[in-house]
Design a protein around this motif. Structure first.
Motif, PDB file in Angstrom:
ATOM      1  N   ALA A  76       5.327   9.234   3.957  1.00  0.00           N
ATOM      2  CA  ALA A  76       3.857   9.450   4.239  1.00  0.00           C
ATOM      3  C   ALA A  76       3.468  10.989   4.669  1.00  0.00           C
ATOM      4  O   ALA A  76       4.287  11.673   4.686  1.00  0.00           O
ATOM      5  CB  ALA A  76       3.443   8.925   5.615  1.00  0.00           C
ATOM      6  N   THR A  77       2.089  11.055   4.387  1.00  0.00           N
ATOM      7  CA  THR A  77       1.829  12.536   4.756  1.00  0.00           C
ATOM      8  C   THR A  77       1.384  12.626   6.315  1.00  0.00           C
ATOM      9  O   THR A  77       0.874  11.590   6.946  1.00  0.00           O
ATOM     10  CB  THR A  77       0.417  13.063   4.037  1.00  0.00           C
ATOM     11  OG1 THR A  77      -0.487  12.181   4.145  1.00  0.00           O
ATOM     12  CG2 THR A  77       0.873  12.900   2.364  1.00  0.00           C
ATOM     13  N   ALA A  78       1.096  13.872   6.758  1.00  0.00           N
ATOM     14  CA  ALA A  78       0.475  14.126   8.212  1.00  0.00           C
ATOM     15  C   ALA A  78      -0.913  13.380   8.296  1.00  0.00           C
ATOM     16  O   ALA A  78      -1.275  12.919   9.331  1.00  0.00           O
ATOM     17  CB  ALA A  78       0.391  15.674   8.404  1.00  0.00           C
ATOM     18  N   GLU A  79      -1.549  13.212   7.221  1.00  0.00           N
ATOM     19  CA  GLU A  79      -2.978  12.686   7.057  1.00  0.00           C
ATOM     20  C   GLU A  79      -3.117  11.250   7.106  1.00  0.00           C
ATOM     21  O   GLU A  79      -4.111  10.641   6.914  1.00  0.00           O
ATOM     22  CB  GLU A  79      -3.741  13.229   6.128  1.00  0.00           C
ATOM     23  CG  GLU A  79      -3.833  14.782   5.995  1.00  0.00           C
ATOM     24  CD  GLU A  79      -2.632  15.557   5.520  1.00  0.00           C
ATOM     25  OE1 GLU A  79      -2.664  16.544   6.100  1.00  0.00           O
ATOM     26  OE2 GLU A  79      -1.899  15.057   4.837  1.00  0.00           O
ATOM     27  N   GLY A  80      -1.721  10.585   7.094  1.00  0.00           N
ATOM     28  CA  GLY A  80      -1.611   8.928   6.821  1.00  0.00           C
ATOM     29  C   GLY A  80      -1.750   8.436   5.450  1.00  0.00           C
ATOM     30  O   GLY A  80      -1.977   7.431   5.149  1.00  0.00           O
ATOM     31  N   ARG A  81      -1.468   9.479   4.450  1.00  0.00           N
ATOM     32  CA  ARG A  81      -1.318   8.881   3.047  1.00  0.00           C
ATOM     33  C   ARG A  81      -0.172   8.431   2.878  1.00  0.00           C
ATOM     34  O   ARG A  81       0.962   8.894   3.328  1.00  0.00           O
ATOM     35  CB  ARG A  81      -1.782   9.863   2.212  1.00  0.00           C
ATOM     36  CG  ARG A  81      -3.196  10.534   2.495  1.00  0.00           C
ATOM     37  CD  ARG A  81      -4.139  11.029   1.419  1.00  0.00           C
ATOM     38  NE  ARG A  81      -4.339  10.044   0.374  1.00  0.00           N
ATOM     39  CZ  ARG A  81      -4.479  10.526  -0.955  1.00  0.00           C
ATOM     40  NH1 ARG A  81      -4.752  11.852  -1.106  1.00  0.00           N
ATOM     41  NH2 ARG A  81      -4.709   9.671  -1.880  1.00  0.00           N
ATOM     42  N   LEU A  82       0.211   7.130   2.295  1.00  0.00           N
ATOM     43  CA  LEU A  82       1.230   6.556   1.843  1.00  0.00           C
ATOM     44  C   LEU A  82       1.799   6.626   0.518  1.00  0.00           C
ATOM     45  O   LEU A  82       1.036   6.727  -0.375  1.00  0.00           O
ATOM     46  CB  LEU A  82       1.123   4.994   2.020  1.00  0.00           C
ATOM     47  CG  LEU A  82       1.197   4.563   3.546  1.00  0.00           C
ATOM     48  CD1 LEU A  82       1.235   2.918   3.549  1.00  0.00           C
ATOM     49  CD2 LEU A  82       2.850   4.838   3.947  1.00  0.00           C
ATOM     50  N   CYS A  83       3.012   7.113   0.270  1.00  0.00           N
ATOM     51  CA  CYS A  83       3.664   7.149  -0.720  1.00  0.00           C
ATOM     52  C   CYS A  83       4.717   5.898  -0.996  1.00  0.00           C
ATOM     53  O   CYS A  83       5.776   6.043  -0.214  1.00  0.00           O
ATOM     54  CB  CYS A  83       4.144   8.570  -1.194  1.00  0.00           C
ATOM     55  SG  CYS A  83       4.971   8.908  -2.660  1.00  0.00           S
ATOM     56  N   LEU A  84       4.576   5.418  -2.048  1.00  0.00           N
ATOM     57  CA  LEU A  84       5.645   4.256  -2.473  1.00  0.00           C
ATOM     58  C   LEU A  84       6.576   4.798  -3.511  1.00  0.00           C
ATOM     59  O   LEU A  84       5.926   5.142  -4.574  1.00  0.00           O
ATOM     60  CB  LEU A  84       5.282   3.000  -2.532  1.00  0.00           C
ATOM     61  CG  LEU A  84       4.014   2.429  -1.605  1.00  0.00           C
ATOM     62  CD1 LEU A  84       3.527   1.087  -1.844  1.00  0.00           C
ATOM     63  CD2 LEU A  84       4.681   2.375  -0.044  1.00  0.00           C
ATOM     64  N   VAL A  85       7.818   4.540  -3.615  1.00  0.00           N
ATOM     65  CA  VAL A  85       8.745   5.041  -4.508  1.00  0.00           C
ATOM     66  C   VAL A  85       9.651   4.061  -4.987  1.00  0.00           C
ATOM     67  O   VAL A  85      10.342   3.559  -4.182  1.00  0.00           O
ATOM     68  CB  VAL A  85       9.440   6.287  -4.313  1.00  0.00           C
ATOM     69  CG1 VAL A  85      10.151   6.838  -5.435  1.00  0.00           C
ATOM     70  CG2 VAL A  85       8.699   7.524  -3.933  1.00  0.00           C
ATOM     71  N   GLU A  86       9.778   3.478  -6.266  1.00  0.00           N
ATOM     72  CA  GLU A  86      10.646   2.446  -6.714  1.00  0.00           C
ATOM     73  C   GLU A  86      11.711   3.486  -7.521  1.00  0.00           C
ATOM     74  O   GLU A  86      11.155   4.210  -8.614  1.00  0.00           O
ATOM     75  CB  GLU A  86       9.958   1.704  -7.718  1.00  0.00           C
ATOM     76  CG  GLU A  86      11.044   0.616  -8.299  1.00  0.00           C
ATOM     77  CD  GLU A  86      11.830  -0.158  -7.192  1.00  0.00           C
ATOM     78  OE1 GLU A  86      12.658  -0.901  -7.729  1.00  0.00           O
ATOM     79  OE2 GLU A  86      11.296  -0.163  -5.928  1.00  0.00           O
ATOM     80  N   THR A  87      12.978   3.219  -7.394  1.00  0.00           N
ATOM     81  CA  THR A  87      14.271   4.246  -7.983  1.00  0.00           C
ATOM     82  C   THR A  87      14.462   3.316  -9.129  1.00  0.00           C
ATOM     83  O   THR A  87      14.847   2.294  -9.112  1.00  0.00           O
ATOM     84  CB  THR A  87      14.980   4.697  -7.214  1.00  0.00           C
ATOM     85  OG1 THR A  87      15.551   3.709  -6.671  1.00  0.00           O
ATOM     86  CG2 THR A  87      14.493   5.767  -6.141  1.00  0.00           C
ATOM     87  N   LYS A  88      14.959   4.177 -10.401  1.00  0.00           N
ATOM     88  CA  LYS A  88      15.518   3.460 -11.373  1.00  0.00           C
ATOM     89  C   LYS A  88      16.332   4.352 -12.080  1.00  0.00           C
ATOM     90  O   LYS A  88      15.872   5.628 -12.303  1.00  0.00           O
ATOM     91  CB  LYS A  88      14.503   2.698 -12.580  1.00  0.00           C
ATOM     92  CG  LYS A  88      13.771   1.493 -11.957  1.00  0.00           C
ATOM     93  CD  LYS A  88      14.635   0.504 -11.693  1.00  0.00           C
ATOM     94  CE  LYS A  88      13.787  -0.881 -11.655  1.00  0.00           C
ATOM     95  NZ  LYS A  88      14.290  -1.671 -10.167  1.00  0.00           N
TER      96      LYS A  88
END
Length: 165
Positions: A76-88
């Motif tokens: 997440a960012t300080a502003e509340g934005r979410l980042c989802l990561v799928e690893t392969k």
């Protein structure tokens, strides 16, 4: 024509060493290793090249459970934005088309939950090491003294409602 191996040159320029291929059958590196690496150092992700508004990611959880499975990494960012990561890994035969379907399923699941549920899920996943974790404390630790919990929660609620991940 001879081939020159790439070199690792530390900042102090001591201990320069050549890199050598390990082959695609090596089990030295797996997705768990990659997840741990990216979780410990989100700066390895080229996020500024994709969307600069997601820069300065704070790692929240690994293997966050949702209906479609487990999201490998959640930031997440300080502003509340979410980042989802799928690893392969590159040698993984699913690495091309399946990863896109997975991340879309995960995003659909995330857009269906509210802030309270998200907070509980993150805290549960982050507490797997045995010590209780609090989402706002994780963020404050990752962002520093300029962290605004109210701004973060408002942004996170907006991200979850709009599905902007």
């Amino acid at each position: 024509m001879s081939r020159v191996a790439p070199r690792v040159i530390p900042q102090d320029q001591q201990g320069v060493r050549a890199l050598h291929p390990i082959g695609d059958k090596s089990n030295q590196f797996d997705e768990d290793w990659l997840q741990k690496l990216l979780f410990a150092d989100p700066g390895l992700l080229p996020i500024d090249e994709i969307d600069p508004s997601f820069s300065k990611l704070v790692p929240l959880a690994r293997e966050l459970p949702v209906s479609a499975g487990a999201i490998d990494l959640v930031y997440a960012t300080a502003e509340g934005r979410l980042c989802l990561v799928e690893t392969k890994l590159w040698r993984n035969p699913e690495a091309h088309r399946t990863v896109l379907a997975q991340i879309l399923d995960y995003s659909k699941d995330m857009a269906a939950i509210d802030f309270g549920t998200f907070k509980r899920k993150v805290e549960s996943a982050a507490s797997r090491n045995g010590s209780p974790q609090d989402l706002l404390k994780i963020m404050a630790q990752g962002v520093g003294k300029e962290f605004d919990g109210i701004l973060f929660e408002e942004g996170m609620r907006r991200s979850l409602e709009t599905g902007n991940f």
